[in-house]
Write an enzyme that holds these catalytic residues in place. Structure first.
Site, PDB file in Angstrom:
ATOM      1  N   ARG A 165       1.010  -1.289  -0.113  1.00 13.94           N
ATOM      2  CA  ARG A 165       0.095   0.237  -0.040  1.00 13.94           C
ATOM      3  C   ARG A 165       0.867   1.292   0.092  1.00 13.94           C
ATOM      4  O   ARG A 165       0.111   2.600  -0.442  1.00 13.94           O
ATOM      5  CB  ARG A 165      -0.874  -0.106   1.315  1.00 13.94           C
ATOM      6  CG  ARG A 165      -2.232  -1.110   0.869  1.00 13.94           C
ATOM      7  CD  ARG A 165      -3.027  -1.102   1.961  1.00 13.94           C
ATOM      8  NE  ARG A 165      -2.775  -2.234   2.823  1.00 13.94           N
ATOM      9  CZ  ARG A 165      -3.074  -2.422   4.086  1.00 13.94           C
ATOM     10  NH1 ARG A 165      -3.626  -1.553   4.835  1.00 13.94           N
ATOM     11  NH2 ARG A 165      -2.818  -3.666   4.761  1.00 13.94           N
ATOM     12  N   GLU A 202       1.423  -6.798  12.554  1.00 12.94           N
ATOM     13  CA  GLU A 202       0.254  -6.912  13.701  1.00 12.94           C
ATOM     14  C   GLU A 202      -0.308  -8.376  13.570  1.00 12.94           C
ATOM     15  O   GLU A 202      -0.946  -8.743  14.596  1.00 12.94           O
ATOM     16  CB  GLU A 202      -0.876  -5.818  13.475  1.00 12.94           C
ATOM     17  CG  GLU A 202      -1.673  -5.553  14.532  1.00 12.94           C
ATOM     18  CD  GLU A 202      -2.898  -4.466  14.096  1.00 12.94           C
ATOM     19  OE1 GLU A 202      -2.716  -3.978  13.018  1.00 12.94           O
ATOM     20  OE2 GLU A 202      -3.714  -4.446  15.060  1.00 12.94           O
TER      21      GLU A 202
HETATM   22  O1  LIG Z   1       3.131  -1.438  11.536  1.00  7.00           O
HETATM   23  P1  LIG Z   1       2.980  -2.749  11.154  1.00  7.00           P
HETATM   24  O2  LIG Z   1       2.451  -3.475  12.357  1.00  7.00           O
HETATM   25  O3  LIG Z   1       4.138  -3.434  10.677  1.00  7.00           O
HETATM   26  O4  LIG Z   1       1.978  -2.908  10.201  1.00  7.00           O
HETATM   27  C1  LIG Z   1       1.618  -1.882   9.117  1.00  7.00           C
HETATM   28  C2  LIG Z   1       1.913  -2.480   7.841  1.00  7.00           C
HETATM   29  O5  LIG Z   1       0.848  -3.456   7.682  1.00  7.00           O
HETATM   30  C3  LIG Z   1       0.139  -3.321   6.470  1.00  7.00           C
HETATM   31  O6  LIG Z   1       0.790  -4.078   5.421  1.00  7.00           O
HETATM   32  P2  LIG Z   1       0.680  -5.472   5.003  1.00  7.00           P
HETATM   33  O7  LIG Z   1       2.122  -6.186   5.590  1.00  7.00           O
HETATM   34  O8  LIG Z   1      -0.626  -6.261   5.530  1.00  7.00           O
HETATM   35  O9  LIG Z   1       0.728  -5.369   3.593  1.00  7.00           O
HETATM   36  P3  LIG Z   1      -0.223  -4.913   2.323  1.00  7.00           P
HETATM   37  O10 LIG Z   1       0.175  -3.399   2.289  1.00  7.00           O
HETATM   38  O11 LIG Z   1       0.309  -5.627   1.040  1.00  7.00           O
HETATM   39  O12 LIG Z   1      -1.697  -5.268   2.452  1.00  7.00           O
HETATM   40  C4  LIG Z   1       0.275  -1.877   6.103  1.00  7.00           C
HETATM   41  O13 LIG Z   1       0.146  -1.618   4.767  1.00  7.00           O
HETATM   42  C5  LIG Z   1       1.878  -1.700   6.651  1.00  7.00           C
HETATM   43  O14 LIG Z   1       2.623  -1.952   5.722  1.00  7.00           O
HETATM   44  N1  LIG Z   2      -5.492  -2.553  11.447  1.00  6.94           N
HETATM   45  C1  LIG Z   2      -5.166  -2.260  10.311  1.00  6.94           C
HETATM   46  N2  LIG Z   2      -5.609  -1.843   9.260  1.00  6.94           N
HETATM   47  C2  LIG Z   2      -5.090  -1.659   8.102  1.00  6.94           C
HETATM   48  N3  LIG Z   2      -4.016  -2.218   7.720  1.00  6.94           N
HETATM   49  C3  LIG Z   2      -3.158  -2.536   8.770  1.00  6.94           C
HETATM   50  N4  LIG Z   2      -1.837  -3.303   8.534  1.00  6.94           N
HETATM   51  C4  LIG Z   2      -1.791  -3.484  10.038  1.00  6.94           C
HETATM   52  N5  LIG Z   2      -2.527  -3.275  10.898  1.00  6.94           N
HETATM   53  C5  LIG Z   2      -3.432  -2.766  10.053  1.00  6.94           C
END
Ligand SMILES: O=P(O)(O)OC[C@H]1O[C@H](OP(=O)(O)OP(=O)(O)O)[C@H](O)[C@@H]1O
Ligand SMILES: Nc1ncnc2[nH]cnc12
Length: 278
Positions: A165, A202
């Site tokens: 994202r 998370e």
């Molecule tokens: O602060 P954190 O606990 O590390 O979480 C934040 C990350 O989690 C989500 O990505 P995700 O790994 O779900 O991948 P995506 O963007 O491909 O959905 C979000 O876009 C951040 O990159």
């Molecule tokens: N709560 C949340 N919502 C969307 N993206 C996430 N990535 C990690 N935690 C998330």
């Protein structure tokens, strides 16, 4: 974990601009061909001149390297989106008055929705897809990010975006600033020589990678993602940048989930978020 939306409408700059605001005025010989508007002249500051100075050949492409900041008075006015099919369907009413920063933030906030218990029980997922569907609100989010970067950093060499994202915001911001964008990806997605770091999320574990030639030692890098939760992802990105010898200016996110205390994990790295939720 349940993150109820909190109605704050102020961007949070966790470790503030470490430098005073040093704004570079566009040198006289580098005006855009048709001349800047009054508002553009007033806002004629850029983080990019040093990039062009370092690559003189790029001066021939000034319109691409130096996208002018848009005049605030006309931002977000539906008629601004001449090329957007969505312009006519915008629910926003035309207005001639300038919006305050708080109003802009509120419009951005309204396009983030929540899905409890996704992707697993206890996670309140903050979904940015409505923001991406609304060109006016998305443009406003980018305006706010751009204004922040221009105000706080006189020079940025490269924007590094996080898979996936972060890729939605990073290239747009990099284009506006006239600088390059590099990818920090989940393991196994990048060809050629790479360097990697593993981290916890998370909701799981993962590994991030960067191409070895993506950034050079000493480059000033701004890391961007959509959301800061536990901070594991941005922490891993920072480790990669440190491995490369790059200078991390800041981590910039649209959303910060404050109760997860990601900023503590990132310790000395400055964090800037547009929207905060508990
Ligand atoms: O602060 P954190 O606990 O590390 O979480 C934040 C990350 O989690 C989500 O990505 P995700 O790994 O779900 O991948 P995506 O963007 O491909 O959905 C979000 O876009 C951040 O990159
Ligand atoms: N709560 C949340 N919502 C969307 N993206 C996430 N990535 C990690 N935690 C998330």
């Amino acid at each position: 974990m349940n993150h109820a939306p909190r109605e704050t409408a102020k961007p949070v700059f966790k470790k503030q601009c470490l430098r005073p605001t040093l704004l570079k005025v566009r040198p006289a010989g580098r005006q855009r061909p048709h001349g800047p508007t009054l508002a553009a002249r007033e806002l004629s500051v850029s983080v990019a001149p040093s990039a062009a100075e370092r690559h003189p050949a790029s001066l021939a492409r000034l319109p691409h390297w130096f996208p002018p900041p848009r005049a605030p008075h006309f931002r977000n006015h539906p008629t601004q989106y001449r090329n957007s099919g969505a312009a006519g369907t915008s629910k926003e009413k035309p207005t001639m008055s300038a919006e305050s920063e708080e109003q802009k933030l509120e419009r951005v906030r309204q396009q983030v929705r929540s899905f409890p218990d996704f992707p697993s029980p206890g996670i309140n997922f903050r979904d940015i897809t409505p923001l991406l569907k609304d060109p006016s609100a998305f443009c406003t989010a980018m305006d706010l990010m751009e204004a922040h970067v221009r105000k706080c950093f006189p020079r940025v060499d490269v924007i590094a975006g996080l898979d996936s994202r972060g890729f939605l915001f990073g290239p747009v911001l990099a284009q506006r600033l006239g600088i390059g964008f590099v990818l920090i990806r989940k393991k196994g997605k990048l060809p050629g020589p790479t360097e990697s770091v593993s981290y916890s999320l998370e909701y799981g574990k993962a590994e991030l990678e960067i191409q070895t030639d993506a950034v050079d030692a000493g480059q000033k890098v701004l890391i961007i993602d959509d959301l800061l939760a536990t901070g594991g992802t941005l922490w891993a990105a920072c480790q990669l940048m440190k491995k490369k010898g790059a200078e991390i200016l800041e981590c910039l996110v649209l959303i910060e989930l404050t109760s997860l205390r990601g900023t503590e994990k990132l310790k000395s790295v400055p964090i800037y978020s547009l929207l905060q939720y508990d």
